[in-house]
Structure formats: C-alpha cells, structure tokens
Design an enzyme around this catalytic site. Structure first.
Site, PDB file in Angstrom:
ATOM      1  N   GLY A 252       0.866  -1.244  -0.167  1.00 45.06           N
ATOM      2  CA  GLY A 252      -0.045  -0.131  -0.044  1.00 45.06           C
ATOM      3  C   GLY A 252       0.896   1.120   0.097  1.00 45.06           C
ATOM      4  O   GLY A 252       0.523   2.277  -0.731  1.00 45.06           O
ATOM      5  N   CYS A 253       1.876   1.152   0.746  1.00 46.63           N
ATOM      6  CA  CYS A 253       2.829   2.339   0.881  1.00 46.63           C
ATOM      7  C   CYS A 253       3.410   2.599  -0.562  1.00 46.63           C
ATOM      8  O   CYS A 253       3.777   3.847  -0.941  1.00 46.63           O
ATOM      9  CB  CYS A 253       3.721   2.079   2.183  1.00 46.63           C
ATOM     10  SG  CYS A 253       2.591   2.213   3.590  1.00 46.63           S
TER      11      CYS A 253
END
Length: 153
Positions: free
Chosen positions: A43-44
């Site tokens: 996600g990051c």
C-alpha cells in the site's frame, strides 16, 4: 487531532537522501504532509509511486510533498532509492508529529491491538493553515485527491 482550519504544528525531521525537512523553511509555500505506515509495503509503495508520478503536476502548483513514517532513515533511504522517489520521506520514529496530527492510532489485526500510523494526509497552505484532511487514505486514489485540492488553493 488537527483538522481543517487549524494551524499546522511546526516540525524539523531527518529525511531521505541526507535531507532535513523543516516547517520554517516552507513558510509562504503550500505543502502536503502524508503519513504512511511502513516503507516498502504494497500500500505504501502504491501511494508513494502515485505521488512520484504526480510530482510534476503538484510541483507546478507550487506544492511541496513530504512523506512521514515511523521508519528509520536507513530504511526510508532504501525505499526511496528502490522506487526512485524524489520527494523527501521523513522519519518520525518517536511519532512526535504523528501524535500532534492524530495519526498515531490504535489498530487491530487478527484480534491483536497495537499502535501504528494511520494513512492520512494534510494539505497546508502558505500561511501554515490546514486546508484539507484525508484520513484512512486509499493509496491508489491519493495523488488525484491531492492534485484537485492543491489546484483549488
């Protein structure tokens, strides 16, 4: 917890590639602080690469972007190098700034509760006032939301 219309807290932190980020140096310019949980996770990475792709547009709007995580600078450097991230990624290992913004929160996974970084962003105008807040940001949508709000400043 910081919200729209609040004065942004001052900060000074070590950042990727030997840089430092300092709110005093940003006086008179708008900036985005985006808090993310952990460098080099799916996600990051999606979120950071989306910001990197939008950087020419965001820079054209005069916006400085700063990512913030609790990771040490050494881990952030590897993340920035691996994905060619040109904007500063700052280290907040003691979550001092995250606490001020209310992004260091209780989370739960698999029945276990713990504290961690909430994926949140704050758009701050040139006067140091928060103009937009996004909490629990979806990584793939983040850059487009920021670009739209920054264009309206």
């Amino acid at each position: 917890m910081i919200g729209v219309g609040d004065k942004a807290p001052a900060f000074h932190m070590a950042a990727s590639r030997g840089r430092e980020v300092d709110s005093a140096a940003l006086k008179g310019r708008p900036y985005l602080l985006y808090f993310y949980p952990k460098a080099d996770t799916p996600g990051c990475t999606t979120q950071a690469c989306g910001i990197q792709e939008a950087l020419p547009q965001l820079g054209g709007l005069g916006l400085t972007v700063i990512g913030i995580s609790p990771d040490p600078v050494s881990k952030i450097d590897k993340f920035a190098d691996k994905f060619g991230l040109d904007f500063p990624l700052a280290s907040d290992p003691d979550h001092v700034l995250a606490d001020q913004y209310g992004t260091w929160v209780e989370k739960s996974m698999y029945g276990r509760t713990y504290f961690g970084m909430e994926r949140s962003s704050f758009l701050v105008d040139g006067e140091g006032v928060v103009r937009a807040v996004w909490r629990k940001v979806k990584p793939a949508e983040h850059a487009a939301l920021v670009a739209k709000a920054a264009a309206a400043l």
